[in-house]
Write a protein that holds these residues in place. Structure first.
Motif, PDB file in Angstrom:
ATOM      1  N   MET A  63       0.735  -1.067   0.137  1.00  0.00           N
ATOM      2  CA  MET A  63      -0.220  -0.419  -0.171  1.00  0.00           C
ATOM      3  C   MET A  63       0.442   1.410  -0.041  1.00  0.00           C
ATOM      4  N   VAL A  64       1.777   1.558   1.052  1.00  0.00           N
ATOM      5  CA  VAL A  64       3.062   2.783   0.859  1.00  0.00           C
ATOM      6  C   VAL A  64       3.602   2.475  -0.204  1.00  0.00           C
ATOM      7  N   GLY A  65       3.867   1.435  -0.849  1.00  0.00           N
ATOM      8  CA  GLY A  65       4.660   1.709  -2.980  1.00  0.00           C
ATOM      9  C   GLY A  65       3.549   2.325  -3.284  1.00  0.00           C
ATOM     10  N   ILE A  66       2.146   1.904  -3.642  1.00  0.00           N
ATOM     11  CA  ILE A  66       0.990   2.227  -4.179  1.00  0.00           C
ATOM     12  C   ILE A  66       0.860   3.895  -4.614  1.00  0.00           C
ATOM     13  N   VAL A  67       0.868   4.629  -2.640  1.00  0.00           N
ATOM     14  CA  VAL A  67       1.165   5.564  -2.770  1.00  0.00           C
ATOM     15  C   VAL A  67       1.683   6.499  -2.706  1.00  0.00           C
ATOM     16  N   LYS A  68       2.637   5.950  -2.532  1.00  0.00           N
ATOM     17  CA  LYS A  68       4.543   6.709  -3.090  1.00  0.00           C
ATOM     18  C   LYS A  68       4.542   6.503  -4.702  1.00  0.00           C
ATOM     19  N   LYS A  69       4.192   6.054  -5.813  1.00  0.00           N
ATOM     20  CA  LYS A  69       4.642   5.650  -6.929  1.00  0.00           C
ATOM     21  C   LYS A  69       2.969   6.691  -7.626  1.00  0.00           C
ATOM     22  N   ARG A  70       2.367   7.247  -6.695  1.00  0.00           N
ATOM     23  CA  ARG A  70       0.699   8.095  -7.502  1.00  0.00           C
ATOM     24  C   ARG A  70       1.623   8.874  -8.203  1.00  0.00           C
ATOM     25  N   MET A  71       0.032   8.633  -9.038  1.00  0.00           N
ATOM     26  CA  MET A  71       0.721  10.038 -10.329  1.00  0.00           C
ATOM     27  C   MET A  71      -0.504  10.824  -9.767  1.00  0.00           C
ATOM     28  N   ARG A  72      -1.845  11.289  -9.121  1.00  0.00           N
ATOM     29  CA  ARG A  72      -2.223  11.270  -8.619  1.00  0.00           C
ATOM     30  C   ARG A  72      -1.953  12.190  -6.756  1.00  0.00           C
ATOM     31  N   LYS A  73      -1.552  13.843  -6.883  1.00  0.00           N
ATOM     32  CA  LYS A  73      -1.290  13.937  -5.655  1.00  0.00           C
ATOM     33  C   LYS A  73      -2.358  14.152  -4.529  1.00  0.00           C
ATOM     34  N   GLN A  74      -2.581  14.959  -5.442  1.00  0.00           N
ATOM     35  CA  GLN A  74      -4.479  15.156  -3.817  1.00  0.00           C
ATOM     36  C   GLN A  74      -4.902  13.900  -3.786  1.00  0.00           C
ATOM     37  N   LEU A  75      -5.185  13.075  -2.660  1.00  0.00           N
ATOM     38  CA  LEU A  75      -5.745  11.603  -2.443  1.00  0.00           C
ATOM     39  C   LEU A  75      -6.777  12.230  -1.792  1.00  0.00           C
TER      40      LEU A  75
END
Lengths: 167, 422
Positions: free
Chosen positions: B267-279
């Motif tokens: 989950m942390v990996g997914i959030v780190k690699k995200r394109m969408r900055k505002q979650l």
């Protein structure tokens, strides 16, 4: 988004990455600038950002949407997937006029600058376009690319990817 | 196996909105009732697990968690598997079995009416069985997304065991034929929570989090290993409980911690690699839930070793059900409701609404604050044996649940306003 095995899916995904990158930059700028403060278009970096937005979004609604509507969606419909493509087409129809409007306003602004009124309108329409386009890409990344992986055979994938690469 | 319902929405795998939303709305109401029951029976909790506590727990597990999971998977799983659900009518039937089942079970538990509770349990068991059949039918022959599908198969297997044990225990309330139910109760509780709900939550996380964050999916191999370890842990937990072998249950909890580490890393990996900055604010719920999963396992180990005192099992159960699972489901629900609503809400000019225009963030922020306060106060009250603190926590929990219902009502109001707009 899952492992994208099709060439067409990979190309669409790359397009999404490029579009999202431009939209993110624009969104950060719009939020920071607020609708009340027209920006100074003498700033070269800002001019480049607005130009990139106008070019990028024009490319998205002509080349990208055009490929999907003209080639990919009919291929998916033939494979039995018309529900999702109908829905995505209806989203294209909503996004297209807003994107055209923001493209026109961007080009006008680059020539004449912003007034407080034109900036407030640009800000509102720009935020709407960004939100709609990001939400649309989210759905395509989850549903459309998975459908391409699952439903498009290798030969069709090769043909579609060549069409898209050449578009 | 089932007739395909011709009334299915023309958009293929998008169900009529009444199907998922009836589950979501009911789950929001049941959450208010669950906290209210806990507030009323707060005094009982000091002495350990009581009928009132069991009622509050089942209101959350069946009334909120299962209710939300069923509504969400009926709508989201077919999109991910690219196979439509067999019949929206059967989905609706699940609701009409589950809701009275929960009401009768809770009424029976609180009123000391064993036969009523048994009937409620049987109805809820029938609902979950129907759901299980539809779930398995949708999963068969799906080869894409192995991480998601393996987790959901794990959830389905755990649900099968949960239903069997649950019905046996519920009928025992009326007939009293089980000589030793403690081990079966523990197995039922662990398989229902970590098994059905936990595996389902982790599986759906691998679809929903990458989509909301616009990020690549987590790596397949480590997360398949994680799913395998989770299933081994569930097997050990079930066997250890039934055979009264605490060492097996402890080993299961240790394996569970390894699973939580693999899942958390993904989950942390997914959030780190995200394109969408505002979650979005709902990610605050998810982040808290990701911390509460290993916290619940650690509490379980401590309770098993007798280091949390006589209320150790309650502290563990509260962290697991009201902490990890309820926090995760609340965050997810607050995001998927507007997501789905936007796809069904079209103005007279054919426009779908902006998500930001549908989501009222303020009630959600209030809900989170009250929910966090409720968790801390109830945990503190359980640790110290202070009934009034537990009751105060439960009152905050009611406030949070009402705020979530307010969020849902406001979403509904905004959808109607959009539909009526030009």
């Amino acid at each position: 988004m899952f492992g994208i095995t099709s060439k067409t899916g990979q190309l669409l995904h790359q397009d999404h990455l490029n579009t999202i990158a431009t939209l993110q930059k624009m969104e950060e700028f719009l939020v920071k600038q607020t609708s009340k403060r027209p920006p100074d278009l003498a700033d070269e970096a800002l001019r480049r950002l607005i130009k990139d937005l106008a070019t990028g979004i024009d490319d998205e609604i002509t080349r990208h949407f055009g490929f999907e509507e003209g080639h990919l969606f009919p291929a998916l419909a033939e494979a039995g997937e018309s529900g999702m493509t109908d829905f995505l087409m209806s989203e294209h129809a909503t996004i297209r006029p807003i994107a055209q409007d923001i493209g026109r306003r961007s080009r006008e602004a680059l020539e004449k600058g912003f007034t407080p009124e034109s900036w407030a309108e640009y800000h509102t329409i720009g935020m709407e376009m960004i939100e709609r386009e990001v939400f649309h890409i989210q759905k395509e990344e989850m549903g459309l690319l998975a459908a391409v992986n699952a439903l498009i055979d290798a030969d069709t994938d090769a043909k579609l990817s060549m069409i898209f690469a050449g578009a | 196996m089932f007739p395909v319902d011709p009334s299915q929405n023309a958009r293929g795998r998008l169900l009529p909105p009444s199907v998922p939303f009836r589950f979501f709305a009911t789950a929001m109401v049941f959450q208010i009732v669950a906290w209210a029951v806990l507030a009323v029976y707060a005094g009982d909790t000091v002495g350990g697990i009581s009928w009132g506590v069991l009622a509050a727990l089942h209101l959350i597990t069946l009334g909120v968690l299962a209710m939300t999971a069923i509504g969400a998977t009926y709508q989201l799983l077919p999109v991910a598997t690219k196979r439509p659900v067999r019949s929206p009518l059967l989905c609706t039937l699940t609701y009409w079995l589950l809701t009275p089942g929960v009401l009768l079970l809770i009424g029976g538990l609180l009123g000391g009416q064993g036969m009523v509770a048994a009937l409620g349990g049987a109805l809820a068991g029938a609902a979950l069985s129907l759901y299980l059949i539809l779930l398995v039918d949708n999963l068969l022959n799906v080869k894409e997304m192995p991480v998601v599908i393996v987790h959901i198969w794990g959830a389905a297997a755990a649900l099968l065991a949960t239903i069997g044990l649950g019905i046996a225990l519920a009928l025992n309330l009326g007939l009293g034929y089980l000589p030793d139910r403690a081990g079966l109760l523990q197995a039922h509780a662990l398989l229902a929570t970590y098994g059905f709900m936990g595996m389902m939550s982790m599986g759906l996380s691998h679809v929903l989090i990458p989509m909301f964050a616009l990020a690549p999916a987590a790596e397949t191999r480590p997360n398949l290993i994680g799913a395998g370890l989770a299933m081994a842990a569930l097997l050990l937990a079930g066997l250890g409980s039934v055979l009264h072998l605490d060492a097996l249950v402890a080993l299961a909890a240790l394996l569970g911690l390894a699973v939580a580490a693999i899942y958390g890393r993904a989950m942390v990996g997914i959030v780190k690699k995200r394109m969408r900055k505002q979650l979005g604010f709902f990610f605050t719920h998810l982040r808290l839930a990701w911390i509460l999963l290993p916290a619940s396992l650690a509490a379980g180990l401590l309770a098993l070793a007798g280091l949390l005192g006589e209320r150790g099992p309650l502290i563990f159960g509260f962290l697991l059900v009201f902490g990890w699972l309820l926090t995760f489901l609340t965050g997810t629900l607050s995001r998927i409701m507007p997501f789905l609503a936007s796809m069904h809400t079209v103005s007279q000019s054919g426009r779908t609404p902006l998500l930001s225009a549908l989501m009222a963030e303020r009630p959600l922020r209030i809900q989170f604050g009250l929910h966090l306060g409720a968790l801390l106060l109830v945990l503190g009250g359980l640790a110290g044996g202070w009934a009034d603190v537990i009751r105060l926590g439960a009152l905050l929990g009611i406030g949070g649940a009402v705020a979530l219902a307010g969020y849902g009502i406001e979403l509904w109001r905004r959808c109607l306003a959009h539909i009526r707009s030009a």
